[in-house]
Write an enzyme that holds these catalytic residues in place. Structure first.
Site, PDB file in Angstrom:
ATOM      1  N   PRO A   1      42.797  43.483  34.428  1.00 65.06           N
ATOM      2  CA  PRO A   1      44.001  42.916  35.528  1.00 65.06           C
ATOM      3  C   PRO A   1      44.118  41.380  35.622  1.00 65.06           C
ATOM      4  CG  PRO A   1      42.182  44.570  36.176  1.00 65.06           C
ATOM      5  CD  PRO A   1      41.718  44.009  34.875  1.00 65.06           C
TER       6      PRO A   1
ATOM      7  N   GLY B   1      43.912  37.938  37.221  1.00 61.07           N
ATOM      8  CA  GLY B   1      42.920  37.148  37.865  1.00 61.07           C
ATOM      9  C   GLY B   1      41.616  37.470  37.524  1.00 61.07           C
ATOM     10  N   THR B   2      41.263  38.194  36.517  1.00 59.52           N
ATOM     11  CA  THR B   2      39.830  38.351  36.347  1.00 59.52           C
ATOM     12  C   THR B   2      39.043  37.469  35.169  1.00 59.52           C
ATOM     13  OG1 THR B   2      40.261  39.878  34.422  1.00 59.52           O
ATOM     14  CG2 THR B   2      40.082  41.160  36.635  1.00 59.52           C
TER      15      THR B   2
ATOM     16  N   LYS C   1      40.288  35.871  31.910  1.00 60.96           N
ATOM     17  CA  LYS C   1      40.431  36.116  30.688  1.00 60.96           C
ATOM     18  C   LYS C   1      40.573  34.788  30.162  1.00 60.96           C
ATOM     19  CE  LYS C   1      43.893  38.931  31.635  1.00 60.96           C
ATOM     20  NZ  LYS C   1      43.815  39.215  32.813  1.00 60.96           N
ATOM     21  N   THR C   2      41.572  33.893  30.625  1.00 62.12           N
ATOM     22  CA  THR C   2      41.598  32.366  30.176  1.00 62.12           C
ATOM     23  C   THR C   2      40.442  31.620  30.354  1.00 62.12           C
ATOM     24  OG1 THR C   2      43.872  32.744  30.779  1.00 62.12           O
ATOM     25  CG2 THR C   2      43.136  30.379  30.262  1.00 62.12           C
TER      26      THR C   2
ATOM     27  N   GLU D   1      44.606  51.859  67.053  1.00 61.10           N
ATOM     28  CA  GLU D   1      43.722  51.365  66.378  1.00 61.10           C
ATOM     29  C   GLU D   1      42.296  51.824  66.845  1.00 61.10           C
ATOM     30  OE1 GLU D   1      44.365  49.725  63.758  1.00 61.10           O
ATOM     31  OE2 GLU D   1      46.459  49.289  64.168  1.00 61.10           O
TER      32      GLU D   1
ATOM     33  N   HIS E   1      41.989  55.137  64.892  1.00 65.29           N
ATOM     34  CA  HIS E   1      41.395  54.870  63.741  1.00 65.29           C
ATOM     35  C   HIS E   1      40.073  54.879  63.684  1.00 65.29           C
ATOM     36  CE1 HIS E   1      45.094  55.063  61.416  1.00 65.29           C
ATOM     37  NE2 HIS E   1      45.577  54.034  62.329  1.00 65.29           N
TER      38      HIS E   1
END
EC number: 3.4.24.-
Length: 636
Positions: free
Chosen positions: A221, A223-224, A226-227, A443, A446
């Site tokens: 994905p 932003g993980t 890779k670059t 809220e 929840h």
């Protein structure tokens, strides 16, 4: 063949130098002279009166023409406009021009009228100027403008070097990245260690007859990292590193992309051993033959040239091709076959330990307080990528600077985490007291359903401070541990918690609002996944009714219909049943704990925000009161 190590001081790259150093200056001077000439001509024409030839003859007869010049195309000169009103004053004279007509008696008329006349022959220089120089100059200006337009904004890019690769060359000193700077993807680093070892010790592999993969595809994905991993490989191996984006190969002209691929690998061979990194490979590596659009030929020629280069160069040259993509499913099959990108390294979202390590890496060089707990932040940021965590730390630093603090505190990290998850606070959005009270009940609904559900994630914070684009309040739940499997009970509890806000509104006001839109969307998505993906429906059976969703970064909820109409109807009924049952369960929980609902809401309206400790403390106090008062009733 022995691989020689790369030179430390590589010669400066001259790919970006313009082909003619003074070309821009010459063009600017030429344009300036041309504009000055046009300006002078326009001023001259503005003072000249154009008259018909018949009027010109009448003025000759009336002796109003003073002098004239005859050219092959026109007649121009001076004419008398009016005689002086008083003696001693000069007459009013104006310039004129008229079209020359084939008139044999013109000279006789001029002589009889006493007009001073003559003939003007165009100079050879002016003929050359207007016939050759001006058209060539205009063509050259258009060519230069087109060349600059096609250059993409970089200095030196023009039609003369449009086929040159735009790859950026970094040597080991300038990459500045090693595996120590990469965290949260230990498996990917382990896979790439082999590539580094080959670049450092190629003879050991060749002695065993081993062949290193020509291409390594980093898949994951956005932003993980890779670059960053590719730069770390170059930094560890200490070899030149060519970096280019897939979109930089393709231009308007067919054949430019293929030429740039050839030029890139030509440069790589001259610097071998080296690494060629292609980011966003899917920009040029898409499946061939499936697109019908302008530019398909250019994409396919670029891809074909890349295939040839990867399968054509000598494996002993020491060129390793790394590429990154987040859409491997659309890549051409020829790219992924053995001999090209025959190894895929998955760079997935980090787990809790990985997130903690990433936070520590990005925290280097930042002044941190002693009470910083990265483990707490890591556990609370499930689903965050490395880029998200870097952004979180940057937001925390900005918040600390806003407080005029000299160090980043834990409270800054927590506030930054909420800002990334729910959006920034909208202090300008003022709610009426009725709306504010309704949001608070929503809220707290929840939160109470989550608290009294066995498999729900614990509540960390309840807030009625508006955040982001549309959130008027939020209930933050954070998991206590990393989970890779979810049980049916856990999924049902998630649906029940999502229904808690709507249930609280109906229970207190007997009416509902639009505030539960996102809650219903989340609940419906989970219910549909349970029935269509996980075989958890009672009547729908164990069949998998959803086609594979290959896109990374989450499941696409736009399900395609792969079942009969009757089965689709059963699926819809199953989903509706799951939602209704859990809505009724949420109502039941809140009816049983309606005192808690009102008390927690009262505190929330006073403080606007309750953390986990405050929320639990209120419930424990109410529990103690219930024990002390046997007649205490909590049914509505």
């Amino acid at each position: 063949m022995k691989l020689s190590p790369p030179k430390k001081n590589l010669p400066p790259q001259k790919n970006n130098e313009p082909p003619f150093p003074y070309l821009r200056l010459l063009v600017q001077v030429g344009i300036a002279l041309f504009l000055v000439w046009i300006w002078q001509e326009s001023l001259h024409k503005a003072t000249v009166s154009t008259i018909p030839y018949s009027e010109f003859l009448n003025k000759i007869n009336q002796k109003e023409i003073i002098e004239c010049k005859i050219t092959p195309d026109e007649i121009y000169g001076k004419m008398l406009v009016s005689k002086p009103e008083e003696k001693g004053q000069p007459p009013k004279i104006a310039l004129f021009s008229t079209v020359r007509v084939d008139d044999p008696d013109l000279v006789k008329r001029l002589q009889s009228a006493g007009v001073v006349y003559g003939s003007v022959k165009p100079s050879l220089l002016s003929q050359i100027l207007f016939s050759w120089v001006v058209p060539i100059l205009i063509f050259f200006l258009v060519w230069f403008a087109l060349a600059r337009f096609m250059g993409g904004g970089g200095a030196g890019y023009s039609l003369l070097n449009i086929g040159k690769s735009r790859a950026r060359l970094l040597v080991d000193e300038s990459t500045g990245v090693t595996f120590a700077d990469v965290a949260g993807c230990d498996e990917a680093k382990y896979e790439l260690q082999e590539v580094v070892d080959f670049l450092k010790n190629p003879s050991r592999y060749r002695a065993l007859g081993a062949k290193i993969p020509k291409g390594v595809l980093l898949v994951g994905p956005p932003g993980t990292g890779k670059t960053l991993l590719a730069k770390a490989v170059a930094g560890e191996a200490k070899v030149p590193f060519f970096s280019i984006s897939g979109s930089e190969f393709v231009e308007m002209f067919v054949g430019v992309g293929a030429a740039r691929v050839r030029d890139l690998f030509g440069q790589a061979k001259s610097k071998a051993p080296c690494i060629v990194f292609i980011d966003e490979l899917d920009a040029i590596g898409r499946q061939r033959g499936v697109r019908i659009q302008v530019g398909s030929d250019e994409h396919e020629q670029t891809l074909n040239q890349l295939l040839v280069e990867m399968d054509g160069f000598d494996p002993n040259e020491g060129i390793i091709v790394l590429a990154a993509t987040n859409r491997p499913e659309i890549l051409d099959r020829a790219l992924l076959r053995p001999g090209r990108f025959d190894r895929q390294v998955v760079v997935d979202l980090p787990d809790a330990n990985g997130r903690e390590a990433i936070l520590r890496v990005h925290a280097r060089g930042k002044p941190l307080s002693e009470n910083i707990d990265f483990k707490e932040i890591a556990q609370a940021t499930m689903g965050f990528s490395g880029a998200d965590l870097a952004n979180l730390l940057n937001e925390a630093a900005l918040l600390a600077a806003r407080r005029k603090s000299s160090r980043i505190e834990q409270v800054d990290l927590l506030e930054a985490m909420e800002k990334v998850i729910a959006g920034p606070e909208r202090k300008s959005r003022v709610l009426s007291e009725k709306e504010r009270e309704r949001v608070a009940y929503h809220e707290v609904g929840h939160a109470l359903v989550a608290f009294y559900s066995e498999h729900a994630e614990p509540v960390r914070k309840i807030s009625i401070v508006p955040r982001g684009k549309s959130a008027l309040g939020y209930t933050l739940q954070l998991p206590t541990a990393q989970k890779y499997l979810l049980s049916k009970s856990e999924l049902l509890d998630r649906i029940c918690v999502a229904m808690g806000g709507r249930a609280a509104e109906e229970l207190i006001y007997g009416d509902i609002t639009t505030g539960a839109e996102n809650d219903l969307e989340v609940a419906t998505t989970i219910a549909r996944q349970m029935v269509c993906l996980y075989g958890m429906g009672e009547k729908s059976g164990l069949a998998h009714y959803v086609p594979p969703q290959p896109l990374l970064g989450g499941l696409d909820t736009s399900y395609l219909k792969e079942c009969s109409d009757e089965t689709a109807r059963i699926i819809d009924l199953e989903i509706e049943k799951i939602l209704e049952e859990n809505y009724q369960r949420a109502l039941s929980i809140l009816r049983h704990h309606h005192v808690e609902l009102k008390e927690v809401t009262k505190y929330l309206l006073q403080k606007e925000t309750l953390n986990a400790e405050e929320f639990k403390s209120i419930l424990e106090n109410l529990k103690e009161q219930r024990k002390e008062a046997p007649s205490y009733s909590s049914t509505l």
